[in-house]
Structure formats: structure tokens, C-alpha cells
Design a protein around this motif. Structure first.
Motif, PDB file in Angstrom:
ATOM      1  N   ARG A   1      -7.197  -6.322  19.659  1.00  0.00           N
ATOM      2  CA  ARG A   1      -7.667  -6.332  18.278  1.00  0.00           C
ATOM      3  C   ARG A   1      -8.362  -5.014  17.962  1.00  0.00           C
ATOM      4  NH1 ARG A   1     -11.173 -11.665  19.119  1.00  0.00           N
ATOM      5  NH2 ARG A   1     -11.519 -10.483  21.062  1.00  0.00           N
ATOM      6  N   PRO A   2      -7.884  -4.272  16.971  1.00  0.00           N
ATOM      7  CA  PRO A   2      -8.470  -2.958  16.664  1.00  0.00           C
ATOM      8  C   PRO A   2      -9.965  -3.009  16.394  1.00  0.00           C
ATOM      9  CG  PRO A   2      -6.400  -3.242  15.495  1.00  0.00           C
ATOM     10  CD  PRO A   2      -6.715  -4.565  16.105  1.00  0.00           C
ATOM     11  N   GLU A   3     -10.423  -4.072  15.745  1.00  0.00           N
ATOM     12  CA  GLU A   3     -11.850  -4.137  15.414  1.00  0.00           C
ATOM     13  C   GLU A   3     -12.737  -4.363  16.633  1.00  0.00           C
ATOM     14  OE1 GLU A   3     -10.161  -8.331  14.529  1.00  0.00           O
ATOM     15  OE2 GLU A   3      -9.485  -6.230  14.574  1.00  0.00           O
ATOM     16  N   PHE A   4     -12.154  -4.819  17.746  1.00  0.00           N
ATOM     17  CA  PHE A   4     -12.921  -5.040  18.966  1.00  0.00           C
ATOM     18  C   PHE A   4     -12.745  -3.908  19.971  1.00  0.00           C
ATOM     19  CE2 PHE A   4     -12.823  -9.233  17.160  1.00  0.00           C
ATOM     20  CZ  PHE A   4     -14.019  -9.819  17.552  1.00  0.00           C
ATOM     21  N   ALA A   5     -11.632  -3.214  19.920  1.00  0.00           N
ATOM     22  CA  ALA A   5     -11.352  -2.128  20.870  1.00  0.00           C
ATOM     23  C   ALA A   5     -11.832  -0.798  20.300  1.00  0.00           C
ATOM     24  CB  ALA A   5      -9.862  -2.077  21.195  1.00  0.00           C
ATOM     25  N   LYS A   6     -13.140  -0.680  20.148  1.00  0.00           N
ATOM     26  CA  LYS A   6     -13.740   0.536  19.606  1.00  0.00           C
ATOM     27  C   LYS A   6     -14.773   1.079  20.586  1.00  0.00           C
ATOM     28  CE  LYS A   6     -13.251  -0.622  14.700  1.00  0.00           C
ATOM     29  NZ  LYS A   6     -13.957  -0.844  13.417  1.00  0.00           N
ATOM     30  N   GLN A   7     -14.741   2.393  20.827  1.00  0.00           N
ATOM     31  CA  GLN A   7     -15.670   3.010  21.769  1.00  0.00           C
ATOM     32  C   GLN A   7     -17.114   2.824  21.318  1.00  0.00           C
ATOM     33  OE1 GLN A   7     -14.522   4.738  24.768  1.00  0.00           O
ATOM     34  NE2 GLN A   7     -16.663   4.285  25.263  1.00  0.00           N
ATOM     35  N   GLU A   8     -17.354   2.888  20.000  1.00  0.00           N
ATOM     36  CA  GLU A   8     -18.727   2.734  19.523  1.00  0.00           C
ATOM     37  C   GLU A   8     -19.278   1.335  19.767  1.00  0.00           C
ATOM     38  OE1 GLU A   8     -16.035   2.744  15.739  1.00  0.00           O
ATOM     39  OE2 GLU A   8     -16.114   3.726  17.721  1.00  0.00           O
TER      40      GLU A   8
ATOM     41  N   GLN B   1     -16.552   3.514  30.279  1.00  0.00           N
ATOM     42  CA  GLN B   1     -15.822   4.754  30.542  1.00  0.00           C
ATOM     43  C   GLN B   1     -14.622   4.889  29.617  1.00  0.00           C
ATOM     44  OE1 GLN B   1     -14.691   5.391  34.637  1.00  0.00           O
ATOM     45  NE2 GLN B   1     -16.591   6.495  35.018  1.00  0.00           N
ATOM     46  N   GLN B   2     -14.035   3.758  29.274  1.00  0.00           N
ATOM     47  CA  GLN B   2     -12.834   3.790  28.437  1.00  0.00           C
ATOM     48  C   GLN B   2     -12.713   2.467  27.687  1.00  0.00           C
ATOM     49  OE1 GLN B   2      -9.215   4.258  30.670  1.00  0.00           O
ATOM     50  NE2 GLN B   2      -7.949   4.726  28.891  1.00  0.00           N
ATOM     51  N   VAL B   3     -12.229   2.545  26.463  1.00  0.00           N
ATOM     52  CA  VAL B   3     -11.911   1.352  25.681  1.00  0.00           C
ATOM     53  C   VAL B   3     -10.451   1.462  25.254  1.00  0.00           C
ATOM     54  CG1 VAL B   3     -12.429  -0.014  23.628  1.00  0.00           C
ATOM     55  CG2 VAL B   3     -14.286   1.116  24.867  1.00  0.00           C
ATOM     56  N   ILE B   4      -9.664   0.426  25.578  1.00  0.00           N
ATOM     57  CA  ILE B   4      -8.220   0.467  25.359  1.00  0.00           C
ATOM     58  C   ILE B   4      -7.807  -0.558  24.316  1.00  0.00           C
ATOM     59  CG2 ILE B   4      -5.952   0.133  26.442  1.00  0.00           C
ATOM     60  CD1 ILE B   4      -7.301   0.854  29.128  1.00  0.00           C
ATOM     61  N   LEU B   5      -7.061  -0.117  23.334  1.00  0.00           N
ATOM     62  CA  LEU B   5      -6.400  -1.022  22.400  1.00  0.00           C
ATOM     63  C   LEU B   5      -4.972  -1.189  22.893  1.00  0.00           C
ATOM     64  CD1 LEU B   5      -6.148  -2.615  19.727  1.00  0.00           C
ATOM     65  CD2 LEU B   5      -5.565  -0.439  18.608  1.00  0.00           C
ATOM     66  N   GLY B   6      -4.634  -2.404  23.339  1.00  0.00           N
ATOM     67  CA  GLY B   6      -3.315  -2.581  23.923  1.00  0.00           C
ATOM     68  C   GLY B   6      -2.847  -4.018  23.899  1.00  0.00           C
ATOM     69  N   ASP B   7      -1.633  -4.210  24.358  1.00  0.00           N
ATOM     70  CA  ASP B   7      -0.975  -5.516  24.388  1.00  0.00           C
ATOM     71  C   ASP B   7      -1.271  -6.205  25.716  1.00  0.00           C
ATOM     72  OD1 ASP B   7       0.700  -7.690  24.292  1.00  0.00           O
ATOM     73  OD2 ASP B   7       2.569  -6.534  24.196  1.00  0.00           O
ATOM     74  N   PHE B   8      -1.870  -7.391  25.649  1.00  0.00           N
ATOM     75  CA  PHE B   8      -2.176  -8.132  26.869  1.00  0.00           C
ATOM     76  C   PHE B   8      -0.908  -8.544  27.633  1.00  0.00           C
ATOM     77  CE2 PHE B   8      -6.362  -9.566  24.821  1.00  0.00           C
ATOM     78  CZ  PHE B   8      -7.091  -8.633  25.530  1.00  0.00           C
ATOM     79  N   GLY B   9       0.221  -8.461  26.993  1.00  0.00           N
ATOM     80  CA  GLY B   9       1.468  -8.825  27.647  1.00  0.00           C
ATOM     81  C   GLY B   9       2.045  -7.727  28.512  1.00  0.00           C
ATOM     82  N   SER B  10       1.470  -6.530  28.441  1.00  0.00           N
ATOM     83  CA  SER B  10       1.997  -5.403  29.234  1.00  0.00           C
ATOM     84  C   SER B  10       0.849  -4.530  29.724  1.00  0.00           C
ATOM     85  CB  SER B  10       2.979  -4.573  28.405  1.00  0.00           C
ATOM     86  OG  SER B  10       2.371  -4.152  27.191  1.00  0.00           O
TER      87      SER B  10
ATOM     88  N   GLY C   1     -12.973  -8.010  24.225  1.00  0.00           N
ATOM     89  CA  GLY C   1     -14.139  -7.234  23.784  1.00  0.00           C
ATOM     90  C   GLY C   1     -15.089  -8.021  22.907  1.00  0.00           C
ATOM     91  N   GLY C   2     -15.250  -9.312  23.185  1.00  0.00           N
ATOM     92  CA  GLY C   2     -16.125 -10.155  22.375  1.00  0.00           C
ATOM     93  C   GLY C   2     -17.601 -10.005  22.707  1.00  0.00           C
ATOM     94  N   HIS C   3     -18.376 -11.027  22.324  1.00  0.00           N
ATOM     95  CA  HIS C   3     -19.829 -10.950  22.443  1.00  0.00           C
ATOM     96  C   HIS C   3     -20.302 -10.849  23.893  1.00  0.00           C
ATOM     97  CE1 HIS C   3     -20.266 -11.552  18.207  1.00  0.00           C
ATOM     98  NE2 HIS C   3     -19.690 -12.751  18.234  1.00  0.00           N
ATOM     99  N   VAL C   4     -19.682 -11.597  24.800  1.00  0.00           N
ATOM    100  CA  VAL C   4     -20.107 -11.532  26.197  1.00  0.00           C
ATOM    101  C   VAL C   4     -19.813 -10.147  26.768  1.00  0.00           C
ATOM    102  CG1 VAL C   4     -19.756 -12.452  28.519  1.00  0.00           C
ATOM    103  CG2 VAL C   4     -19.857 -14.011  26.569  1.00  0.00           C
ATOM    104  N   ALA C   5     -18.642  -9.602  26.451  1.00  0.00           N
ATOM    105  CA  ALA C   5     -18.294  -8.262  26.931  1.00  0.00           C
ATOM    106  C   ALA C   5     -19.288  -7.225  26.430  1.00  0.00           C
ATOM    107  CB  ALA C   5     -16.885  -7.901  26.499  1.00  0.00           C
ATOM    108  N   GLN C   6     -19.716  -7.365  25.184  1.00  0.00           N
ATOM    109  CA  GLN C   6     -20.694  -6.424  24.625  1.00  0.00           C
ATOM    110  C   GLN C   6     -22.012  -6.458  25.387  1.00  0.00           C
ATOM    111  OE1 GLN C   6     -20.414  -7.259  20.160  1.00  0.00           O
ATOM    112  NE2 GLN C   6     -20.892  -5.080  20.232  1.00  0.00           N
ATOM    113  N   GLU C   7     -22.392  -7.627  25.841  1.00  0.00           N
ATOM    114  CA  GLU C   7     -23.625  -7.744  26.626  1.00  0.00           C
ATOM    115  C   GLU C   7     -23.403  -7.331  28.074  1.00  0.00           C
ATOM    116  OE1 GLU C   7     -26.501  -8.400  25.465  1.00  0.00           O
ATOM    117  OE2 GLU C   7     -26.172  -9.365  23.535  1.00  0.00           O
ATOM    118  N   LEU C   8     -22.198  -7.538  28.570  1.00  0.00           N
ATOM    119  CA  LEU C   8     -21.905  -7.307  29.986  1.00  0.00           C
ATOM    120  C   LEU C   8     -21.812  -5.832  30.341  1.00  0.00           C
ATOM    121  CD1 LEU C   8     -21.198  -8.501  32.759  1.00  0.00           C
ATOM    122  CD2 LEU C   8     -18.798  -8.631  31.998  1.00  0.00           C
ATOM    123  N   VAL C   9     -21.173  -5.047  29.504  1.00  0.00           N
ATOM    124  CA  VAL C   9     -20.948  -3.633  29.833  1.00  0.00           C
ATOM    125  C   VAL C   9     -22.255  -2.875  30.081  1.00  0.00           C
ATOM    126  CG1 VAL C   9     -20.082  -1.435  28.952  1.00  0.00           C
ATOM    127  CG2 VAL C   9     -18.673  -3.490  28.764  1.00  0.00           C
TER     128      VAL C   9
END
Length: 347
Positions: free
Chosen positions: A223-230, A236-245, A199-207
Motif C-alpha cells: 500500500r503506497p500510503e504505508f510504504a513511506k520512508q517518513e 534502512q529501507q522501505v519497499i513498496l511491492g507485491d507480496f506475491g513476488s 507497515g501498520g501500527h505495530v510495525a511503526q512501533e516496532l522499527v
């Protein structure tokens, strides 16, 4: 024009159909059902016309659209659906003021005010699009362009003799004859989504860019600070989760698109190891070619991925337009995904 591009316009058209028909207004749904050469818009281009003129949509602008609006007014007056062919020879191009040649067949579907079937189709179509379901729009041109739908979940809706139509429910818009009847079928929505990992800078521009051109986006970050709906109001959805699963949070299909842009090589590699076996239709990974070679080697040696699966990866992600800023990179990615979508639709 791919079906994912259409879903935004079809959602608007369905909504307007419901509103205006319920108000007691007659409408005409104008659809390009076949085209060849360099016409402005291909099969599937649509506009909705009322007494006051074009309400939404476009079939390419210019003189052909202008003439089609005139024909739509004639259809409103006669209250009878009809087709019209534009053959853009060299002389026609000059007369119409076009800059390209070709031919197109346009169907003008008359929708009577308060017509229960048209309203029901629009309501059902709106429901499927908003729920992210695959959806086909079916026009029975012999029966005055009567509209129907097909979805895998619910089957046919408001379609007479569906057995005649079933073989033509493909990714491609199809105009066909069946004995003495004519049909036009087209996939107008797909269940596929864009899963953006990171959810970094490119993702913010891409969505916002992808959402604007009809892609439905889901963003995942650990990262909680990046996985925010605002941070991603158009997602459609923003998920805070483990990239390993990843499978604990989402289920990928071959209709889905994947953009990998996490905070580092390790997470990018982990994500690719999980998504590639699902064979999504597009997997783009941000980063240099040097980085890609190292990740590819690890995916093969440590995770046992085959060359066939590794070849699904597009990296560096995006079309080569010498982009540098996050916004420019987002444009290059969106352009590449639009191309992928169009090629899958056979356009």
C-alpha cells in the motif's frame, strides 16, 4: 550480549577511536574477554577510555567498571596493554559492592595517539558495519592486544598469522591460546536484517525499538500510503511491492529475521509460503492461535510446506506479557527477538 546488539556500540566506539586518535589522544579499549557466573556483563562487553575517563560503552557499571576505569588510567600512564582478572567470591562481592558473583577477565588494550593500524582497523570496521556485512574483531593479546578484522568479503585485515585464528571465527566470543600466543575473537556484526512485512501500527512501533537495540530493519508493504520512508525514519529501507513476488525485491538468508504483520490472513499466508523455504533464523507471525491453525493448514495443503518448515513459525508473535497496545506488542516482539539473537550467539 549478541553480536547484533554490539554493532550499534561498536559503530560508536570505532567512530570515537578514529576521532580521538587523530586528535593526538591516547586511548584504552577495555574488553571483557571471558566471564563465568553471574557477572554484570559477559564476554564482548566493551568501553573506550581516554584521559578524561570513559568515552563510550560499558562493561556493566558498578565497582568492577569503576576499578576498570582506574586500571585504564594506569595503562594510559604506563603506555602498556595488560590484562586483569576479577574473581568475585562471596567476600569479593561484599568488598566490591556487587549483587552477583562469578569471575571475569578484562583486557586493557593501549591505543597510542595517531596509531595508523588502530585507525585503519576502526575505519575498515566502521565501513563494514555501515554496509551491513558480517564482521569479526580479532585481538592478539600477546601482541599488546593488536586489533584486526575478518569479513567473508575481504578476508583478514591487519591480522598476523591468520591461519591460527580461522578455526575460531564462530558465532561465539572465544578467548583461546595457540601455542605461546593468546587471542580473543568475536563476531561484532551480522549481515542479517529484520524484514517486516506490513507497515501498520505495530510495525511503526516496532522499527524504532528494534533499531535501538541493534537490529537493521526493512519494511515492505503493498500500500503506497504505508510504504513511506517518513513513516519509518529508522528503517534502512522501505519497499513498496507485491507480496506475491517477494523475491523480486529482497533475498532472504538464514541470517535474517522475519516479522509478518500484513493487513490480513491471505497476505500473511502468501508471505509465509515464500519466506519459510528460505529458512530465516526467526519467523514471527502476528495473530491468534486460531488464525495460526488455519494458516498452517493452508500452507501445508495448498503450498505443500513440510512440518519441519512450518515449525519455524512463532505465532502468536512476541513473548507472553499480556500486551495489548501496538507499543506493548512491539516490546514483546523485540524481547523475543533479543532472546533469539542471544541463543544463536551461544550466550
Amino acid at each position: 550480549m549478541g553480536y547484533a546488539e554490539r554493532n550499534g556500540s561498536m559503530e560508536q566506539l570505532f567512530q570515537l577511536m578514529i576521532e580521538h586518535l587523530r586528535k593526538g589522544e591516547n586511548l584504552v579499549l577495555v574488553t571483557v574477554v571471558a566471564s563465568s557466573g553471574a557477572t554484570p556483563r559477559g564476554a564482548g562487553a566493551r568501553m573506550l577510555v581516554g584521559k578524561s575517563g570513559r568515552l563510550a560503552g560499558t562493561i556493566g557499571g558498578g565497582a568492577v567498571e569503576y576499578r576498570s576505569e582506574q586500571i585504564a588510567q594506569e595503562v594510559l600512564h604506563s603506555r602498556s596493554s595488560r590484562g586483569h582478572s576479577f574473581t568475585l567470591t562471596k567476600e569479593d562481592v561484599q568488598n566490591l559492592g556487587m549483587i552477583c558473583g562469578g569471575a571475569c577477565s578484562v583486557f586493557f588494550c593501549y591505543l597510542p595517539a595517531a596509531d595508523a593500524q588502530s585507525i585503519a582497523v576502526a575505519e575498515k570496521g566502521l565501513e563494514h558495519i555501515r554496509n551491513g556485512r558480517s564482521l569479526w574483531l580479532i585481538s592478539d593479546l600477546t601482541r599488546a592486544g593488536k586489533l584486526g578484522l575478518y569479513s567473508p568479503e575481504e578476508g583478514f585485515f591487519q591480522v598476523a598469522q591468520p591461519q591460527e585464528v580461522r578455526p575460531y571465527l564462530t558465532r561465539h566470543p572465544i578467548y583461546f591460546h595457540q601455542e605461546d600466543r593468546e587471542f580473543y575473537t568475536e563476531q561484532i556484526n551480522s549481515c542479517g536484517r529484520v524484514y517486516i512485512f506490513g507497515g501498520g501500527h505495530v510495525a511503526q512501533e516496532l522499527v524504532p525499538v528494534l533499531s535501538r537495540v541493534g537490529f537493521r530493519c526493512v519494511v515492505m508493504d503493498d500500500r503506497p500510503e504505508f510504504a513511506k520512508q517518513e513513516r519509518f525514519p529508522q528503517a534502512q529501507q522501505v519497499i513498496l511491492g507485491d507480496f506475491g513476488s517477494i523475491s523480486d525485491y529482497i533475498t532472504l538468508t538464514q541470517e535474517d529475521y522475519v516479522c509478518v504483520m500484513t493487513r490480513g490472513h491471505a497476505a500473511d499466508t502468501l508471505v509465509q509460503a515464500q519466506v519459510l523455504p528460505c529458512r530465516p533464523c526467526y519467523v514471527g507471525v502476528i495473530g491468534s492461535r486460531q488464525k495460526a491453525a488455519g494458516v498452517r493448514k493452508r500452507l501445508k495443503e495448498e503450498f505443500g510446506l513440510s512440518e519441519q518448515l512450518l515449525n519455524l513459525v512463532t505465532t502468536p508473535i512476541g513473548l507472553e506479557i499480556k500486551s495489548e497496545t501496538p507499543a506493548e506488542i512491539a516490546i514483546s516482539i523485540a524481547a523475543q527477538m533479543i532472546l533469539c539473537r542471544a541463543e544463536r550467539s551461544g550466550l
